[in-house]
Write a protein that holds these residues in place. Structure first.
Motif, PDB file in Angstrom:
ATOM      1  N   GLY A   1     -19.811  30.376  49.607  1.00  0.00           N
ATOM      2  CA  GLY A   1     -20.553  29.994  48.401  1.00  0.00           C
ATOM      3  C   GLY A   1     -19.792  29.080  47.467  1.00  0.00           C
ATOM      4  O   GLY A   1     -20.359  28.147  46.893  1.00  0.00           O
TER       5      GLY A   1
ATOM      6  N   GLY B   1     -17.981  21.649  46.531  1.00  0.00           N
ATOM      7  CA  GLY B   1     -17.860  20.648  47.570  1.00  0.00           C
ATOM      8  C   GLY B   1     -16.473  20.626  48.186  1.00  0.00           C
ATOM      9  O   GLY B   1     -15.922  19.604  48.568  1.00  0.00           O
TER      10      GLY B   1
ATOM     11  N   SER C   1     -20.827  33.934  43.509  1.00  0.00           N
ATOM     12  CA  SER C   1     -21.157  32.504  43.633  1.00  0.00           C
ATOM     13  C   SER C   1     -22.542  32.203  43.062  1.00  0.00           C
ATOM     14  O   SER C   1     -22.748  31.153  42.451  1.00  0.00           O
ATOM     15  CB  SER C   1     -21.036  32.039  45.086  1.00  0.00           C
TER      16      SER C   1
ATOM     17  N   THR D   1     -14.690  27.916  53.436  1.00  0.00           N
ATOM     18  CA  THR D   1     -16.150  27.950  53.572  1.00  0.00           C
ATOM     19  C   THR D   1     -16.750  28.906  52.533  1.00  0.00           C
ATOM     20  O   THR D   1     -16.034  29.489  51.730  1.00  0.00           O
ATOM     21  CB  THR D   1     -16.544  28.458  54.975  1.00  0.00           C
TER      22      THR D   1
ATOM     23  N   SER E   1     -23.062  29.637  39.954  1.00  0.00           N
ATOM     24  CA  SER E   1     -23.879  28.419  40.012  1.00  0.00           C
ATOM     25  C   SER E   1     -24.913  28.409  38.893  1.00  0.00           C
ATOM     26  O   SER E   1     -25.204  27.361  38.326  1.00  0.00           O
ATOM     27  CB  SER E   1     -24.518  28.219  41.387  1.00  0.00           C
TER      28      SER E   1
ATOM     29  N   ASN F   1     -13.813  21.648  50.920  1.00  0.00           N
ATOM     30  CA  ASN F   1     -13.294  20.712  50.249  1.00  0.00           C
ATOM     31  C   ASN F   1     -11.929  20.446  50.602  1.00  0.00           C
ATOM     32  O   ASN F   1     -11.544  20.749  51.718  1.00  0.00           O
ATOM     33  CB  ASN F   1     -13.747  20.715  48.905  1.00  0.00           C
TER      34      ASN F   1
ATOM     35  N   ALA G   1     -17.198  27.020  48.202  1.00  0.00           N
ATOM     36  CA  ALA G   1     -16.999  25.702  48.818  1.00  0.00           C
ATOM     37  C   ALA G   1     -18.274  24.882  48.662  1.00  0.00           C
ATOM     38  O   ALA G   1     -18.223  23.675  48.410  1.00  0.00           O
ATOM     39  CB  ALA G   1     -16.633  25.863  50.289  1.00  0.00           C
ATOM     40  N   ASP G   2     -19.445  25.554  48.751  1.00  0.00           N
ATOM     41  CA  ASP G   2     -20.714  24.840  48.581  1.00  0.00           C
ATOM     42  C   ASP G   2     -20.840  24.281  47.170  1.00  0.00           C
ATOM     43  O   ASP G   2     -21.210  23.136  46.958  1.00  0.00           O
ATOM     44  CB  ASP G   2     -21.897  25.789  48.847  1.00  0.00           C
ATOM     45  N   ILE G   3     -20.510  25.104  46.171  1.00  0.00           N
ATOM     46  CA  ILE G   3     -20.668  24.667  44.780  1.00  0.00           C
ATOM     47  C   ILE G   3     -19.726  23.509  44.457  1.00  0.00           C
ATOM     48  O   ILE G   3     -20.114  22.533  43.831  1.00  0.00           O
ATOM     49  CB  ILE G   3     -20.372  25.826  43.797  1.00  0.00           C
TER      50      ILE G   3
ATOM     51  N   GLU H   1     -16.093  35.620  47.812  1.00  0.00           N
ATOM     52  CA  GLU H   1     -16.263  34.183  48.067  1.00  0.00           C
ATOM     53  C   GLU H   1     -14.959  33.421  47.877  1.00  0.00           C
ATOM     54  O   GLU H   1     -14.673  32.464  48.579  1.00  0.00           O
ATOM     55  CB  GLU H   1     -17.335  33.602  47.130  1.00  0.00           C
TER      56      GLU H   1
END
Ligand SMILES: [Zn+2]
Length: 415
Positions: free
Chosen positions: A230, A236, A87, A228, A91, A238, A232-234, A219
């Motif tokens: 890394g 969003g 992840s 959830t 990014s 989701n 999902a963070d990038i 991830e």
């Protein structure tokens, strides 16, 4: 750049390794109009074809050209993001997408050249909207570019899939004989389930192959199972992660797994049960162990796949996650990683990739009727595992000539 042998020529070497049959000392391949017409001992092939030019290299071994079952051409080595975690790497890659546009074409040309100089004659390349097709088409290699699409950039699932199918159709126009375009469903975390399912159906309807990345990173496993982590963070995400199953099970549920699909990586979170699913659906795998190693993605259970009859090919991935475009180097890494024989390695790099991509009738071995796709390696095998000797030489830069469709697309032999 490529030297045409459009007429007829005999390539001969101290050792010929057809892969599908035992090796031949002082072996020869008769090439006519780009295809292999016959192969066997040089004395026989020469006698039966008087007057045909013979190019004989006693201190070399001729093997089938490498089939790279999963690659990206549009990255350059010199500024690869740092690895360690998938992840984190992804990014950094995304941050640099705008800048990347300025040098993608040049990177694709250089990557293709590097692959050719390492004996590659066929490549399955994946790039956003098929952007690296021009460089593959002009390289002299055969191959397919799988156009990746990102539905959120386009519209509804229907619109996105129609767009990418139309794009691939357009890309297919006016290509060299053995170059093609198709579609890639990039990954479970970038393409929503409905778009994935539609793309798989549409490509199957048209008899096209489909490329996907699957079960690559811890991830991704977490994203699909729990929604959830890394990724999902990038992204969003989701809306569709967190379905409580493994990526393989998820891919099966959205109809991605089929004999026409080539799934890259399968490196992390592939259980025994998942292996059964892969075997039952007939999906093929592209193994990219150096990329997996660089990105902290674990080890793909390749011996288990082979045991179950799952078709496995090798892939270099691209230069931002892998040290080279040399498929034989990738394969030597796999041979060491899994404790496989040299013969298994050479087969994975050639026939294995061809089977995984459904092109084994056209390439992957030295047999009459197939395209003349060959690599000439400067090595006289001497040990108990001659294929390993050849693999080590090819991995170490000893490919001296590459023949694709009968054309010398790389030649440092000077003959
Ligand atoms: Zn990839």
């Amino acid at each position: 750049m490529s030297e045409s042998t459009a007429g007829t020529v005999i390539f001969a070497a101290g050792t010929l390794m057809p892969v599908s049959s035992p090796q031949i000392q002082d072996g020869a391949v008769l090439v006519r109009d780009g295809r292999i017409e016959a192969f066997g001992p040089l004395t026989d092939v020469g006698r039966e074809n008087p007057g045909v030019e013979i190019r004989f290299f006693p201190n070399y071994t001729i093997i089938p050209g490498a089939v790279n079952a999963h690659a990206h051409l549009g990255f350059r080595r010199k500024d690869a993001p740092e690895g360690g975690t998938f992840s984190g790497w992804l990014s950094r890659l995304i941050e640099r997408l705008p800048e990347k546009e300025t040098w993608t074409a040049e990177a694709a040309r250089d990557s293709a050249r590097e692959a050719i100089e390492a004996g590659t004659t066929y490549m399955a390349e994946s790039s956003p909207y098929g952007e690296c097709l021009p460089q593959l088409a002009e390289s002299g290699m055969a191959g397919t570019v799988y156009a990746e699409f990102f539905p959120h950039e386009i519209g509804t699932s229907e619109e996105a899939v129609e767009f990418i199918v139309g794009k691939a159709r357009e890309l297919r126009e006016g290509l060299p004989e053995r170059v093609n375009a198709s579609v890639s469903v990039h990954s479970p975390y970038t393409v929503d389930p409905e778009s994935s399912r539609l793309a798989a159906r549409r490509t199957r309807e048209m008899g096209w192959r489909l490329a996907i990345h699957l079960s690559e990173s811890p991830e991704e496993v977490e994203f699909v199972r729990d929604g959830t982590g890394g990724l999902a963070d990038i992204f969003g995400s989701n809306e569709w992660g967190g379905v409580g199953v493994s990526p393989v099970r998820y891919a099966q549920s959205i109809e991605l797994l089929a004999p026409e699909t080539i799934a890259a990586h399968l490196a992390t979170g592939v259980s025994e049960e998942d292996l059964e699913v892969l075997a039952q659906t007939g999906v093929a795998a592209a193994h990219c162990p150096r990329s997996n190693d660089f990105l902290g993605c674990g080890v793909s259970p390749v011996p288990g796949m082979i045991e179950r009859g799952i078709r496995v090919g090798m892939g270099t991935d691209g230069l931002w996650s892998s040290p080279s475009m040399n498929l034989f180097e990738e394969t030597l890494f796999a041979v060491k990683l899994h404790g496989m024989s040299g013969a298994t390695g050479i087969e994975l790099a050639t026939l294995g990739g061809a089977r995984a991509l459904g092109i084994e009738a056209e390439t992957g071995t030295i047999e009459a009727g197939k395209w003349a796709d060959l690599a000439m390696v400067e090595v006289v095998p001497w040990g108990a595992d001659p294929e390993r000797d050849v693999l080590e030489a090819a991995a170490g830069g000893e490919v001296a000539a590459t023949v694709a469709s009968g054309n010398l697309i790389y030649n440092r032999l000077g003959a």
